[in-house]
Design an enzyme around this catalytic site. Structure first.
Site, mmCIF file in Angstrom:
data_model
loop_
_atom_site.group_PDB
_atom_site.id
_atom_site.type_symbol
_atom_site.label_atom_id
_atom_site.label_comp_id
_atom_site.label_asym_id
_atom_site.label_seq_id
_atom_site.Cartn_x
_atom_site.Cartn_y
_atom_site.Cartn_z
ATOM 1 N N TYR A 37 -83.424 13.324 70.149
ATOM 2 C CA TYR A 37 -82.642 13.078 68.932
ATOM 3 C C TYR A 37 -82.313 11.591 68.817
ATOM 4 O O TYR A 37 -82.481 10.983 67.756
ATOM 5 C CB TYR A 37 -81.360 13.898 68.925
ATOM 6 C CG TYR A 37 -80.481 13.591 67.730
ATOM 7 C CD1 TYR A 37 -80.882 13.956 66.451
ATOM 8 C CD2 TYR A 37 -79.283 12.901 67.869
ATOM 9 C CE1 TYR A 37 -80.109 13.659 65.340
ATOM 10 C CE2 TYR A 37 -78.495 12.603 66.778
ATOM 11 C CZ TYR A 37 -78.914 12.980 65.510
ATOM 12 O OH TYR A 37 -78.145 12.662 64.411
ATOM 13 N N THR A 61 -78.286 19.976 49.868
ATOM 14 C CA THR A 61 -77.714 21.322 49.783
ATOM 15 C C THR A 61 -76.360 21.455 50.459
ATOM 16 O O THR A 61 -75.635 22.419 50.204
ATOM 17 C CB THR A 61 -78.682 22.354 50.396
ATOM 18 O OG1 THR A 61 -78.949 21.994 51.756
ATOM 19 C CG2 THR A 61 -79.981 22.420 49.614
ATOM 20 N N LYS A 65 -83.469 8.824 65.862
ATOM 21 C CA LYS A 65 -82.549 7.998 65.089
ATOM 22 C C LYS A 65 -82.730 6.501 65.398
ATOM 23 O O LYS A 65 -82.478 5.655 64.544
ATOM 24 C CB LYS A 65 -81.106 8.453 65.329
ATOM 25 C CG LYS A 65 -80.795 9.782 64.664
ATOM 26 C CD LYS A 65 -81.011 9.736 63.152
ATOM 27 C CE LYS A 65 -80.564 10.997 62.453
ATOM 28 N NZ LYS A 65 -80.726 10.921 60.977
ATOM 29 N N ASP A 68 -89.412 21.150 51.854
ATOM 30 C CA ASP A 68 -89.045 20.718 53.197
ATOM 31 C C ASP A 68 -89.685 19.352 53.397
ATOM 32 O O ASP A 68 -90.893 19.191 53.184
ATOM 33 C CB ASP A 68 -89.599 21.731 54.206
ATOM 34 C CG ASP A 68 -89.135 21.481 55.634
ATOM 35 O OD1 ASP A 68 -88.950 20.299 55.997
ATOM 36 O OD2 ASP A 68 -88.986 22.449 56.394
ATOM 37 N N GLY A 70 -81.920 16.469 51.287
ATOM 38 C CA GLY A 70 -80.924 17.231 52.037
ATOM 39 C C GLY A 70 -79.630 17.378 51.265
ATOM 40 O O GLY A 70 -78.541 17.256 51.821
#
Length: 252
Positions: free
Chosen positions: A152, A12, A156, A59, A10
Site C-alpha cells: 500500500y 460514491t 502511494k 472500475d 471514486g
C-alpha cells in the site's frame, strides 16, 4: 454562462463524494465516476439546483471501459477543467512475507494504474486547451512507510512520484498538478482494508478526532479557487492528534 466541469473518480462515498458535492456548490457540473450506479445517481439529488451530474459507472482498473466512456463523452461534457483522481483503496495489513497477491494486485491496479488510465484519457484535452487542474489524492503512506504497509505504501509512493512527474511534463501547458496527502480520515477506507470487519475498522479511529472527508473537500475547494498563478503543489494534512503514519495521540 458556461459552467466548468469537474471529473471525480471514486465519487460514491467518502472523500470522493464530499469533493463532488463541494465542487458542485462552487458551480461545477460534475462527472461522477464509480462502481455503484445507485450511489452515483443519488448524487443528482444532493447538488444545488442548476448543477448537472453525469454518472459514469466503471472500475478504474478496467482500461477499456475507462477509455471508451471518457473518449465518448457527450460534446458538452468533454471540456474537463478539473480532474480529481480520488479512487483508491487499501487491502489487508499484512507483513510482506504473508501478503495476499490478490490484495497487492488490487492496490497497484486501482491506486496506480487506475489513476494513470483516467489521467491518460483526460490529459489530451487539457494540453490542447492549455488549461486545467489535476488533483491526485495520495496519502501519508506516500511520504513514509509503516509496518505491514509495504505494498500500500509503495502504491502511494508511486502516486507521489507520478504527480511530480505530471507537474514537470505538463508545466509547458499551464496545467496545475496538485497532490493532497491525508493522514487518518474516517471513511469506508478501513472497512475495505479489513475486508468488512467493521469492529476492527472502528478501532482505528477510536480515542481521537480523525480527519473527515469534508476536511479534504474543503482543501480541494481552496485549491481550485486560487488565482491562475498559484498552485498548492503538495499538501500533507493530518488530524491534530497524528504526528506521523504511526504516532497518534489517543489521549487528547
Amino acid at each position: 454562462m458556461e459552467r466548468k466541469i469537474a471529473m471525480v473518480t471514486g465519487a460514491t462515498s467518502g472523500i470522493g463524494k464530499a469533493c463532488a458535492l463541494i465542487l458542485a456548490k462552487n458551480g461545477f457540473n460534475i462527472i461522477a465516476t464509480g462502481r455503484r450506479a445507485e450511489r452515483l445517481d443519488a448524487l443528482k439529488n444532493e447538488v444545488p439546483e442548476g448543477i448537472e451530474v453525469l454518472p459514469l459507472v466503471f472500475d478504474v482498473r478496467d482500461k477499456e471501459s475507462v477509455f471508451k466512456l471518457i473518449e465518448n463523452l457527450p460534446d458538452n461534457w468533454k471540456k474537463i477543467d478539473v480532474l480529481l483522481n480520488n479512487a483508491g483503496n487499501a487491502h489487508g495489513l499484512d507483513p510482506i512475507q504473508t501478503g495476499s497477491l490478490d490484495d497487492w494486485d488490487a492496490m497497484m491496479d486501482i491506486n496506480v494504474k487506475g489513476l494513470l488510465y483516467v489521467s491518460k484519457a483526460v490529459i489530451p484535452g487539457m494540453t490542447e486547451r492549455k488549461s486545467g487542474t489535476i488533483i491526485n489524492i495520495g496519502s501519508i503512506a506516500g511520504k513514509e512507510v509503516y509496518p505491514n504497509g509495504n505494498v500500500y505504501c509503495g502504491s502511494k509512493h508511486a502516486v507521489d512520484a507520478i504527480t511530480k512527474g505530471m507537474r514537470i511534463d505538463l508545466n509547458p501547458f499551464g496545467i496545475k498538478v496538485i497532490a493532497i496527502h491525508p493522514g487518518l480520515v474516517e471513511t469506508e477506507f478501513s472497512v475495505v482494508r479489513f475486508k468488512g470487519d467493521e469492529e476492527k475498522a472502528d478501532k482505528v479511529y477510536q480515542g481521537f478526532d480523525p480527519l473527515l472527508a469534508q476536511d479534504i473537500a474543503e482543501i480541494v475547494e481552496f485549491c481550485v479557487n486560487r488565482p491562475a498563478h498559484v498552485v498548492l503543489a503538495d499538501i500533507v494534512v493530518l488530524p491534530t492528534a497524528q504526528a506521523s503514519a504511526t504516532i497518534v495521540n489517543k489521549n487528547l
